[in-house]
Scaffold this active site. Structure first.
Site, mmCIF file in Angstrom:
data_model
loop_
_atom_site.group_PDB
_atom_site.id
_atom_site.type_symbol
_atom_site.label_atom_id
_atom_site.label_comp_id
_atom_site.label_asym_id
_atom_site.label_seq_id
_atom_site.Cartn_x
_atom_site.Cartn_y
_atom_site.Cartn_z
ATOM 1 C CE1 TYR A 55 -41.472 23.929 -40.277
ATOM 2 C CE2 TYR A 55 -42.459 21.998 -41.303
ATOM 3 C CZ TYR A 55 -41.445 22.927 -41.227
ATOM 4 O OH TYR A 55 -40.394 22.856 -42.107
ATOM 5 C CG ASP A 57 -40.377 28.016 -41.356
ATOM 6 O OD1 ASP A 57 -39.767 27.556 -40.374
ATOM 7 O OD2 ASP A 57 -39.799 28.340 -42.406
ATOM 8 C CD GLU A 63 -41.243 24.737 -44.252
ATOM 9 O OE1 GLU A 63 -40.388 23.939 -44.655
ATOM 10 O OE2 GLU A 63 -40.957 25.856 -43.778
#
Length: 452
Positions: A55, A57, A63
């Site tokens: 994802y 971040d 991340e």
């Protein structure tokens, strides 16, 4: 070792340059990186078929959170698989830039600080029993975590008003509290926010955010392996000398600036102890603890490495560890470069080399070049890492998640998953709740997959 679930979350630094000049903002680079992810996942926050989470971040940092692992070598492979997955996105994004006539080189760094002084993390997660006394775990663990940069720091050239100095840790300058429920605002050592991602009546997730991101597979093994042994001892009631620190935040910085490990820091009771003293206490208790159990090759490997690292630092003979421990590998690299080119530590080319060590692009990143030349030791191999890009750990809940994702994608079905839920987005909204992270077989999940 006693079976435990653990995982690593890594935030990566990102930049894009064209002939040495910054080409795009981090936000723009991140959008290009994740365009392929969004095209199939309809989101920049997705779970992958190897059980991991990928994802974007806060602050445009990609991340990668590994799947739940219960074996140290497995964890190292899955951590490295995250680098390879992001490298694939990088190559794809550069191709898109070229197609759009923008051009430029994208860099992803597995480090913890950027040139503007911002910090981003490498967080470790350890599953602990709810029944245990969490405050005791935190109290006993804190001096270990403050001093363990000696054995698993990533190394950093820090520019100070008095000139450049080489430090053990990248993260040490950016930690502001010992124990706290926040991660970004105050940056504690241990995060206490209670999100077990499991049965909350049985488990708690210890979230350690003080660690450096490691390039060396061996350093990652030692970082998680030593912490796991200390946790195991705390849970089993092993008594340690009280090394409660008077000021953990001052101590973590002072220790980072001392490569000898001998500088003393003030303890809460008024006495003083060095990082070597404190680490030696945890190490010696661990040796006694492991000796009482049935043979455990992985625990013995961790202990051998831990003891040898402390001995090398005590003797100031880094040649014993400069193929395995990140800060020592980098120290050797920079010293040789300085000697060859007759330059001091404050030279901008040293800062460039420091950064290039963490470049995850194979064939360009300096750590990868050292590995190709056989100058660093390994835990896993390229085949295991390649397999971990697509295959979840087979002994934990990650297998259920990964198998479900792979089956739903193959069937072209719409689905939603997180760490504990598997959901088919059909009329019935069928959902399976997987609260036991140790459970790799579940008839409910098998039925859900069969219904696809």
């Amino acid at each position: 070792m006693q079976r435990r679930i653990f995982g690593i979350e890594t935030e990566f630094g990102v930049t894009c340059t064209f002939h040495g000049q910054r080409r795009l903002s981090p936000d723009e680079v991140a959008r290009y990186l994740f365009r392929r992810v969004v095209s199939w996942g309809r989101s920049s926050n997705v779970f992958l078929r190897n059980g991991s989470r990928l994802y974007l971040d806060v602050g445009s940092h990609p991340e990668y959170a590994t799947a739940e692992c219960d074996d140290l070598a497995q964890l190292v492979s899955h951590d490295k698989a995250g680098e390879r997955i992001l490298e694939d996105l990088l190559v794809d994004a550069e191709r898109r830039l070229a197609d759009e006539g923008i051009g430029g080189d994208i860099f992803l760094f597995k480090n913890n600080t950027d040139s503007a002084g911002n910090s981003y993390g490498c967080h470790e997660n350890y599953l602990v029993a709810r029944a245990g006394e969490f405050s005791r775990i935190a109290d006993v663990l804190l001096p270990f975590l403050v001093t363990r940069q000696l054995i698993c720091g990533a190394g950093k050239v820090l520019q100070t008003p008095r000139g450049a100095v080489y430090c053990l840790s990248q993260r040490a300058e950016h930690i502001w509290e010992g124990v706290s429920s926040a991660t970004t605002r105050s940056r504690p050592i241990i995060n206490t926010r209670d999100e077990p991602h499991a049965d909350a009546e049985r488990y708690r997730r210890l979230h350690v955010i003080v660690g450096d991101s490691n390039m060396s597979e061996v350093t990652t093994l030692l970082k998680v392996g030593s912490a796991n042994l200390v946790l195991e001892m705390i849970e089993q009631g092993v008594q340690f000398r009280d090394f409660s620190l008077d000021n953990p935040i001052r101590a973590i910085r002072e220790i980072s600036h001392d490569l000898t490990g001998r500088r003393t820091v003030k303890l809460a009771g008024g006495k003083e102890a060095s990082a070597l003293d404190i680490q030696r206490e945890y190490y010696e208790r661990a040796v006694e603890h492991v000796a009482k159990r049935s043979p455990d090759p992985m625990a013995e490997r961790v202990l051998e490495l831990w003891g040898r690292t402390l001995d090398a630092i005590a003797a100031q003979d880094l040649s014993k560890i400069d193929r395995e421990i990140d800060w020592a590998i980098k120290h050797r690299l920079l010293e040789r470069y300085q000697a060859k080119h007759d330059m001091d530590l404050s030279n901008p080319r040293i800062a460039q080399l420091d950064l290039a060590y963490h470049d995850i692009r194979r064939g360009r990143g300096v750590f990868d070049l050292l590995q190709r030349k056989g100058q660093v030791e390994r835990v896993t191999d390229d085949g295991e890492i390649e397999a971990a890009k697509d295959t979840p750990p087979q002994t934990t809940r990650a297998k259920l998640r990964g198998d479900f994702i792979a089956a739903a994608q193959a069937a072209g079905r719409d689905f939603t998953v997180d760490w504990v839920h598997l959901k088919l987005n059909d009329q019935a909204q069928r959902t399976v709740l997987c609260k036991d992270p140790f459970r790799a077989v579940d008839e409910r999940v098998e039925r859900l997959i069969a219904s696809l």
